[in-house]
Write an enzyme that holds these catalytic residues in place. Sequence first.
Site, PDB file in Angstrom:
ATOM      1  N   CYS A 108      -4.445  -1.062  -2.279  1.00 56.10           N
ATOM      2  CA  CYS A 108      -3.016  -1.366  -2.392  1.00 56.10           C
ATOM      3  C   CYS A 108      -2.670  -1.774  -3.811  1.00 56.10           C
ATOM      4  O   CYS A 108      -2.742  -2.939  -4.175  1.00 56.10           O
ATOM      5  CB  CYS A 108      -2.648  -2.462  -1.408  1.00 56.10           C
ATOM      6  SG  CYS A 108      -0.898  -2.849  -1.415  1.00 56.10           S
ATOM      7  N   CYS A 150      -0.491   4.390  -9.557  1.00 62.57           N
ATOM      8  CA  CYS A 150      -0.332   3.810  -8.217  1.00 62.57           C
ATOM      9  C   CYS A 150      -1.266   4.476  -7.207  1.00 62.57           C
ATOM     10  O   CYS A 150      -1.306   5.708  -7.096  1.00 62.57           O
ATOM     11  CB  CYS A 150       1.121   3.977  -7.776  1.00 62.57           C
ATOM     12  SG  CYS A 150       1.389   3.529  -6.051  1.00 62.57           S
ATOM     13  N   CYS A 176       3.655   8.301  -9.196  1.00 64.56           N
ATOM     14  CA  CYS A 176       3.451   7.408 -10.349  1.00 64.56           C
ATOM     15  C   CYS A 176       1.939   7.361 -10.649  1.00 64.56           C
ATOM     16  O   CYS A 176       1.140   7.163  -9.733  1.00 64.56           O
ATOM     17  CB  CYS A 176       3.993   6.015 -10.042  1.00 64.56           C
ATOM     18  SG  CYS A 176       5.721   6.105  -9.523  1.00 64.56           S
ATOM     19  N   GLU A 234      -0.414   0.542   5.306  1.00 63.17           N
ATOM     20  CA  GLU A 234      -0.829  -0.832   5.035  1.00 63.17           C
ATOM     21  C   GLU A 234       0.344  -1.796   5.099  1.00 63.17           C
ATOM     22  O   GLU A 234       1.451  -1.481   4.668  1.00 63.17           O
ATOM     23  CB  GLU A 234      -1.448  -0.918   3.633  1.00 63.17           C
ATOM     24  CG  GLU A 234      -2.855  -0.397   3.617  1.00 63.17           C
ATOM     25  CD  GLU A 234      -3.430  -0.314   2.221  1.00 63.17           C
ATOM     26  OE1 GLU A 234      -2.743  -0.714   1.259  1.00 63.17           O
ATOM     27  OE2 GLU A 234      -4.568   0.155   2.105  1.00 63.17           O
ATOM     28  N   CYS A 284       4.716  -7.729   3.421  1.00 59.84           N
ATOM     29  CA  CYS A 284       4.953  -6.591   2.533  1.00 59.84           C
ATOM     30  C   CYS A 284       4.763  -5.336   3.373  1.00 59.84           C
ATOM     31  O   CYS A 284       3.665  -5.087   3.868  1.00 59.84           O
ATOM     32  CB  CYS A 284       3.959  -6.631   1.370  1.00 59.84           C
ATOM     33  SG  CYS A 284       4.068  -5.172   0.315  1.00 59.84           S
TER      34      CYS A 284
END
Length: 350
Positions: free
Chosen positions: A339, A122, A119, A94, A108
């Site tokens: 995301c 995430c 994590c 992405e 980004c």
Amino acid sequence: MSSKINLFDLTLDSLTSLITGWGFEPYRARQVWRWLYQHHASDFSVMANLPQNLRESLDAETTPGALKVVSSVQSFDGETRKLALELADGQIIETVLMRYEGVRRTACVSTQAGCAMGCVFCATGQMGFARHLSPGEIVEQAMHVSRLLAQEQQRLSNIVLMGMGEPFHNYDNTLEAIRRMMDEEGLNIGQRHLTVSTVGIAPAIRRFADEQLQVRLAISLHAATNEARSALLPINRRYPLNDLMDAVRYYIRTTNRRVTFEWALIAGKNDTPEEAHRLGQLLQGLLCHVNMIPLNPTQAYQGQPSDMARVSAFVNILEDYNIPATVRVRRGIDVNAGCGQLKAALIASQ
Ligand code: SAH
Ligand code: SF4
């Protein structure tokens, strides 16, 4: 999978060797470079100032990019666009374009397909690790965003390496990509307009400090005790807070640059006044800034974002320690399904 050379994987020097190896003058490489990076050429036929036989050789041996856009979704307010890009081997990554008040236009970008750091909150961490991205695959994401902007006569102004993956787990390729992004004859993004975000790989932070770059560094902190941080970010067991903070102090001493700490506020977990005091004590006196991000809920994690009252109480406590903190959750991001990092990236580039 194509066996052609992806031009985005070449440095200007290696492109020059390739082209002179075919018997063309070295200056031709620079022309190709400008077509690629400044004119967003995605086809050799438009490279009008190149001899026909050079265009044919390029077409036979190389490709001007290897990433395919498989989806492109715009947020309701039109400020954010998320691209899903397919790599030559079928992996999907992405890349996001974010605009602010007509001034800043930020890409980004991802540095890995998936992430090995695990994590717990995430979305990428929950996916696991597929592979590192090459420098070309990292740079080319920014080129896709730059091309979208060029269609509206706009220019990419900032890049944050905060998409999928841990940049310092893919250190060499990330650094090569950063240097390429800075290239004045390429994308020409100023160093201070580049931000790299790390989960806290201490030796890599020290190494980054020694690179003599002015690129901005963000550290994902999220907890101020080893127990709490290890429960959220497993890498903390390998590089516990002491080690991490030593590396950060080394970075600040060496570069004289302010670091940003990221803190995803999770209701009832790391948003309590006690935790704010612990964070204040940990960071007091450091040349730093804290970015607060109410957690973006993800499928495999129970946690919820903190409410605004908690967030402002937290920020007030940090103020007592003279630690500047910002919380900016201004936009409803409706494109961020996969995301988890998008909000963090939005704030980091402001
Ligand atoms: N791997 C790097 C960069 C990509 S993650 C890193 O971890 O720093 C970018 C940022 O998004 C990090 O601060 C990360 O902790 C944060 N993030 C990831 N998932 C999130 C979520 N669900 N909500 C809020 N922030 C998140
Ligand atoms: Fe990887 Fe960063 Fe997600 Fe952690 S937060 S799993 S390091 S991408």
